[in-house]
Design a protein around this motif. Structure first.
Motif, PDB file in Angstrom:
ATOM      1  N   THR A   1       0.852  -1.187   0.000  1.00 31.98           N
ATOM      2  CA  THR A   1       0.000   0.000   0.000  1.00 31.98           C
ATOM      3  C   THR A   1       0.887   1.235   0.000  1.00 31.98           C
ATOM      4  O   THR A   1       1.828   1.326   0.792  1.00 31.98           O
ATOM      5  CB  THR A   1      -0.916   0.031   1.235  1.00 31.98           C
ATOM      6  OG1 THR A   1      -1.688  -1.179   1.286  1.00 31.98           O
ATOM      7  CG2 THR A   1      -1.857   1.223   1.178  1.00 31.98           C
ATOM      8  N   ALA A   2       0.599   2.163  -0.907  1.00 34.25           N
ATOM      9  CA  ALA A   2       1.363   3.413  -0.984  1.00 34.25           C
ATOM     10  C   ALA A   2       0.390   4.583  -0.936  1.00 34.25           C
ATOM     11  O   ALA A   2      -0.603   4.613  -1.685  1.00 34.25           O
ATOM     12  CB  ALA A   2       2.187   3.456  -2.257  1.00 34.25           C
ATOM     13  N   LYS A   3       0.681   5.532  -0.058  1.00 34.09           N
ATOM     14  CA  LYS A   3      -0.137   6.727   0.054  1.00 34.09           C
ATOM     15  C   LYS A   3       0.792   7.902   0.298  1.00 34.09           C
ATOM     16  O   LYS A   3       1.420   7.996   1.352  1.00 34.09           O
ATOM     17  CB  LYS A   3      -1.152   6.590   1.196  1.00 34.09           C
ATOM     18  CG  LYS A   3      -2.127   7.761   1.264  1.00 34.09           C
ATOM     19  CD  LYS A   3      -3.193   7.538   2.326  1.00 34.09           C
ATOM     20  CE  LYS A   3      -4.195   8.686   2.347  1.00 34.09           C
ATOM     21  NZ  LYS A   3      -5.232   8.475   3.391  1.00 34.09           N
ATOM     22  N   GLY A   4       0.863   8.766  -0.702  1.00 33.49           N
ATOM     23  CA  GLY A   4       1.817   9.855  -0.592  1.00 33.49           C
ATOM     24  C   GLY A   4       3.225   9.288  -0.540  1.00 33.49           C
ATOM     25  O   GLY A   4       3.613   8.458  -1.356  1.00 33.49           O
ATOM     26  N   GLY A   5       3.998   9.690   0.454  1.00 31.99           N
ATOM     27  CA  GLY A   5       5.348   9.157   0.619  1.00 31.99           C
ATOM     28  C   GLY A   5       5.428   7.990   1.571  1.00 31.99           C
ATOM     29  O   GLY A   5       6.528   7.515   1.878  1.00 31.99           O
TER      30      GLY A   5
END
Length: 209
Positions: free
Chosen positions: A86-90
């Protein structure tokens, strides 16, 4: 033939497009995350782990993906288990049956700006990757192309780079400690990741010779 794979002359060619993160830890364990948005196997994540004693482990989400990666790289142990990324922003989180990993990226520096300035159509071409191979090895300590397992050849077309500012990982229930340099280099294939933990936007081409 699977999506994102094709024949080059009479040779099979597979293309993987996504991100690779290389992280060292204070415990001596090094981790390489592959998060592939586009690949011959669809979107997936995998993790290559080298422990301090040199034991190399692959975490792959299904048998087909595990077979391909294990034929291309070298491992002492292969585990098939879900790898959720999972990637959200940095901020990035990775979860599997045996690994929990999180890390945060910072703003791109000069290396990332240089990579982004190269047009994609050029950055992913094997001849261009071979041409920039020596500067990359001298400046970043990485190899951009070389031979792989099963008679294959690989090219890594890097297109962006962000430093990893913070990270934490638990593997098999043990906390691996704060992030550290990727030292010694990992030994899954012909190349390693940069010494400093980072996230690289990359297109990887694998060709059967």
């Amino acid at each position: 033939m699977p999506e994102n794979s094709r024949m080059s002359g009479r040779r099979a060619r597979w293309i993987f497009d996504g991100h690779v993160a290389g992280i060292g830890t204070a415990s001596g364990t090094r981790l390489v995350l592959g998060c592939w948005a586009h690949s011959p196997f669809g979107p997936f994540g995998d993790v290559m782990i080298e422990r301090r004693d040199g034991h190399r482990v692959l975490l792959a989400p299904d048998p087909r993906t595990a077979r391909f990666i294990a034929a291309t790289y070298v491992f002492d142990e292969v585990r098939v288990e879900p790898v959720r990324v999972t990637a959200k922003g940095g901020g990035w989180t990775v979860a599997s049956d045996s690994l929990a990993l999180r890390f945060t990226t910072g703003r791109r520096g000069p290396p990332g700006l240089v990579l982004r300035a190269v047009p994609r159509v050029l950055a992913v071409r094997p001849r261009w990757i071979e041409a920039v191979g020596l500067p990359a090895r001298l400046l970043r300590g990485v190899r951009t192309c070389g031979t792989a397992g099963a008679g294959r050849h690989e090219w890594y077309g890097a297109r962006d780079l962000h430093p990893i500012r913070s990270a934490g990982a638990v593997f098999e229930g043990a906390d691996l400690g704060p992030p550290a340099a990727v030292v010694p280099p990992v030994r899954f294939g012909f190349g390693s990741t940069p010494r400093r933990p980072c996230l690289v936007r990359v297109t990887t081409t694998v060709e059967e010779r």
